[in-house]
Design a protein around this motif. Sequence first.
Motif, PDB file in Angstrom:
ATOM      1  N   ASP A 116     103.829 -20.761  74.758  1.00 21.90           N
ATOM      2  CA  ASP A 116     102.810 -20.480  75.767  1.00 21.90           C
ATOM      3  C   ASP A 116     101.906 -19.388  75.189  1.00 21.90           C
ATOM      4  OD1 ASP A 116     104.094 -22.261  77.409  1.00 21.90           O
ATOM      5  OD2 ASP A 116     104.979 -20.741  78.721  1.00 21.90           O
ATOM      6  N   LYS A 140      99.948 -23.210  78.982  1.00 23.72           N
ATOM      7  CA  LYS A 140     101.359 -23.557  79.154  1.00 23.72           C
ATOM      8  C   LYS A 140     101.624 -24.800  78.312  1.00 23.72           C
ATOM      9  CE  LYS A 140     102.317 -20.385  82.181  1.00 23.72           C
ATOM     10  NZ  LYS A 140     102.922 -19.182  81.682  1.00 23.72           N
ATOM     11  N   LYS A 141     102.505 -24.665  77.328  1.00 28.18           N
ATOM     12  CA  LYS A 141     102.752 -25.746  76.379  1.00 28.18           C
ATOM     13  C   LYS A 141     103.420 -26.961  77.017  1.00 28.18           C
ATOM     14  CE  LYS A 141     105.267 -26.927  72.170  1.00 28.18           C
ATOM     15  NZ  LYS A 141     104.441 -28.027  71.822  1.00 28.18           N
TER      16      LYS A 141
END
Length: 192
Positions: A116, A140-141
Motif C-alpha cells: 500500500d 490500496k494494493k
Amino acid sequence: MNRIVLKNPRVLAVLILCVLAAGAGVIFFVPAMMNTPQTVTDLHIDSEAALKLDAMKQISKKNGITEWELEAATATLVKEENQAILTRVHVVFYTKDKDTVILTSDQGILDTETHDMDFNGNVVVRHQTYTLKTDKLHYKKKPHIIHSNTKVWLENTDAAMEADTMEIRINDNQIILQGHVKGIFSENFNLP
C-alpha cells in the motif's frame, strides 16, 4: 635517422639515478599512501534507517501481470516499520485492459509488506485525457484502488470538477467523486 648519444658519462649516471630514485619512490610511497587510514568528517548516521538509496525502482506483479511500476529519486528503508520513505515519486499503474494511470508526487511512503502507498505534495494523476490534482492520495494494493479524503480537482479539455473525496477503481476504469461536487462543463462535453 637521428640518434641521441650521450657522450658525457656523468649525465648518463645522473639520469639512471633519477629513474631508480623515482621507481623506488613509487614502490615505497604508493602502498604506504593506500594503507594509511582516511578520516571521515561530518558523517551523520541515521539510527532509524536500515538503508538509504539514491534511486529506487520496484515492480509489483500479481499472477504474473504487472500492476504497477514505481520509481523514486531517493528511498529510505525504515527499520521495524516496514516502510520506504520516498522522494520525487513516479508510479505507473496498469489497468486490466493494459491502460496506464500515471501518478507523480513530491513524497511517498511504501509499506514494504502490503505494498500500500501514501503520497503527498503536488500529487498529480493522469489517465488518458484526464488530470487529477490533490494534496494527499492513498493506494490500496489488494483492491487496486487509489483514493483521497482531501479535496481533488479533476479536469480535461471539456470539463473541470472539484470534490471533497475521490476514488479511482483502476481495474474498472471508474472515478467516483463525492462530497460537494462542483463542475464546469463545455458544450462539447459528453457523458459516456
